[in-house]
Design an enzyme around this catalytic site. Structure first.
Site, short mmCIF file in Angstrom:
data_model
loop_
_atom_site.label_atom_id
_atom_site.label_comp_id
_atom_site.label_asym_id
_atom_site.label_seq_id
_atom_site.Cartn_x
_atom_site.Cartn_y
_atom_site.Cartn_z
CE LYS A 1 0.10 -8.19 8.74
NZ LYS A 1 -0.72 -7.04 8.32
C1 LIG Z 1 -0.60 -6.44 7.02
C2 LIG Z 1 -1.79 -5.75 6.46
C3 LIG Z 1 -1.90 -5.45 5.07
C4 LIG Z 1 -0.78 -5.71 4.08
O1 LIG Z 1 -0.60 -7.08 3.78
P1 LIG Z 1 0.77 -7.57 3.09
O2 LIG Z 1 0.69 -9.04 3.10
O3 LIG Z 1 1.87 -7.04 3.97
O4 LIG Z 1 0.82 -6.98 1.72
C5 LIG Z 1 -3.07 -4.84 4.61
N1 LIG Z 1 -4.06 -4.52 5.47
C6 LIG Z 1 -3.99 -4.78 6.79
C7 LIG Z 1 -5.12 -4.36 7.67
C8 LIG Z 1 -2.88 -5.41 7.34
O5 LIG Z 1 -2.81 -5.66 8.66
#
Ligand SMILES: *Cc1c(COP(=O)(O)O)cnc(C)c1O
Length: 462
Positions: A112
């Site tokens: 993120k």
């Molecule tokens: C948010 C997240 C995901 C999922 O990503 P999306 O865009 O919501 O599909 C997968 N792995 C981690 C570690 C995350 O923080």
């Protein structure tokens, strides 16, 4: 570049309004009116270039003339300088034609950061130009809060209130939020669950007086700028592996479908993406949808990969809109029906279009654990449970050509589960190692919307 709502009942807006607006006023999601494209020569030229340079080119195609190119480049340089790896998103080989793209070298050790670091700079830039200040209220089940605090701490025009369910996130996740010293950050441990935090968030956004008083904003993955920023690593990794001369497959650990949809965006922009494998844990709404054509909510189960414990994937509406030939009335009908009934059937033509790109695979908890062990034994790489879901999914599908697994979290973010599976305790990387010694600062509040809203108002007006 103009942005339209997937539901067709909101006026089109420019890039900056799409970024600040989040959700469109008709309840739809913003998408660009037309997909910008890159030529084969332009894509080939991305190979080996600095990540920030490619990011500025890709984001520039979405921003159009609303953000001057030199300023955008400076924001990208700053955003990606916070990463601890010079490649920003390095590739590690785990088998013949099989690679892991490490998206976790940012300040909060989760993917993120890649989008949040640039989003924070875009926000401060746009708000500064408009002489405006906003308050971001965020409810987190773990990773979004840490990424938002890391990205926005010290921002001049933005305050952040990060709510998390007390005792229900890992200590490492909590410390990424609570050890920020900057005064524009407030953290709240809410007595209750993540669902309680989300209900409070929703209540706050529906409170018009509060919204106006503190200029409330959200940074969840319905924000198109996050999707645009995530399409960048599809370009950098594919170009490094021979695109556009070769088609590249991607395997994506998925929850809200933002990351996997960013791969589809890269495809629409001209990148030769062959197949996108959507890997889910037992919360398998997406995996079921791509195989059966029925998009239906299920009960949310707690798993080893909590960032993917989601049973309705917000960004799926964007893919639906594309595959019903951008028919907003049909999209609005479908997602209003989904909100009411919790299930919809995908029209056959749209399903065929989805299946021509996406394959869904759901992975259970035992297989996730076994994959952490086997990956360590076979490659020496220690992977986190979210990445393990994707590596396991890779073994269930037949793919030709180079394949990239997106690794979305550093194993040290989930030390207990990784140690239990593999016998190896992952160490926090340099730079974050002091996390355990830094003082924490947060307030404990009851899971009651009125109390939290009063807190947000007092913080914003202080
Ligand atoms: C948010 C997240 C995901 C999922 O990503 P999306 O865009 O919501 O599909 C997968 N792995 C981690 C570690 C995350 O923080």
């Amino acid at each position: 570049m103009r942005y339209v709502s997937t539901r067709g009942e909101a006026p089109s807006v420019g890039f900056t309004d799409a970024v600040l607006g989040g959700l469109a006023p008709d309840g739809g999601l913003y998408v660009p009116e037309i997909w910008p494209t890159f030529t084969r020569e332009e894509i080939a030229a991305f190979a080996g270039r600095p990540y920030a340079e490619v990011a500025a080119k890709v984001l520039g195609a979405f921003a159009g003339d609303e953000i001057p190119a030199a300023e955008l480049r400076a924001m990208c340089d700053e955003a990606y300088a916070t990463f601890s790896h010079a490649a920003v998103v390095p590739l590690v080989q785990i088998g013949p034609e099989q690679f892991i793209a490490e998206l976790f070298h940012g300040p909060s050790l989760a993917f993120k950061d890649v989008a949040m670091q640039i989003l924070a700079r875009l926000y401060d830039h746009i708000l500064g130009r408009q002489g405006r200040q906003q308050t971001i209220l965020c409810a987190t089940s773990g990773d979004t809060g840490g990424a938002a605090v890391e990205a926005f701490r010290g921002a001049k025009n933005v305050r952040v209130v990060a709510m998390f369910p007390e005792g229900r996130i890992s200590e490492v996740q909590r410390r990424f939020m609570t050890t920020a010293e900057e005064k524009n950050i407030a953290c709240v441990a809410v007595k209750g669950t993540f669902d309680d935090c989300q209900a409070i968030l929703k209540d706050a956004f529906q409170d018009k007086a509060l919204r106006q008083a503190v200029d409330l904003a959200a940074v969840n993955s319905i924000n198109f700028a996050r999707i645009a920023a995530q399409s960048v690593y599809y370009f950098t990794t594919a170009a490094a592996l021979g695109a556009p001369g070769r088609e590249v497959n991607f395997v994506v650990p998925s929850g809200n479908f933002g990351d996997a949809f960013a791969g589809y965006v890269a495809l629409r922009m001209g990148l030769p993406v062959k197949r996108i494998v959507v890997a889910t844990n037992s919360n398998d709404i997406l995996a079921r949808t791509f195989s059966t054509g029925r998009y239906a909510r299920g009960a949310v189960l707690a798993t080893l990969s909590p960032a993917m414990d989601i049973q309705s994937a917000s960004n799926f509406e964007r893919l639906y809109f594309e595959t019903v030939q951008r028919e907003p009335t049909e999209t609005a009908r479908a997602f209003e029906a989904f909100a009411r009934a919790g299930a919809i059937d995908i029209p056959p033509g749209a399903l065929a279009a989805m299946q021509s790109v996406f394959t869904g695979v759901a992975i259970g908890e035992d297989e996730t654990v076994r994959t952490i062990v086997s990956t360590l034994n076979e490659t020496g790489e220690l992977i986190d449970p979210h990445t393990a879901v994707a590596v396991a999914a890779l073994r269930h599908v037949d793919l030709d050509g180079p394949t990239v697994v997106l690794s979305t979290a550093h194993p040290a973010k989930f030390p207990e589960d990784v140690a239990k599976a593999s016998g190896v305790t992952p160490a926090l990387p340099r730079g974050t190692a002091s996390l355990a010694d830094r003082p924490e600062r947060f307030d404990r509040l009851p899971g009651d919307a009125e109390t939290i809203k009063a807190y947000v108002r007092a913080f914003a007006e202080a």
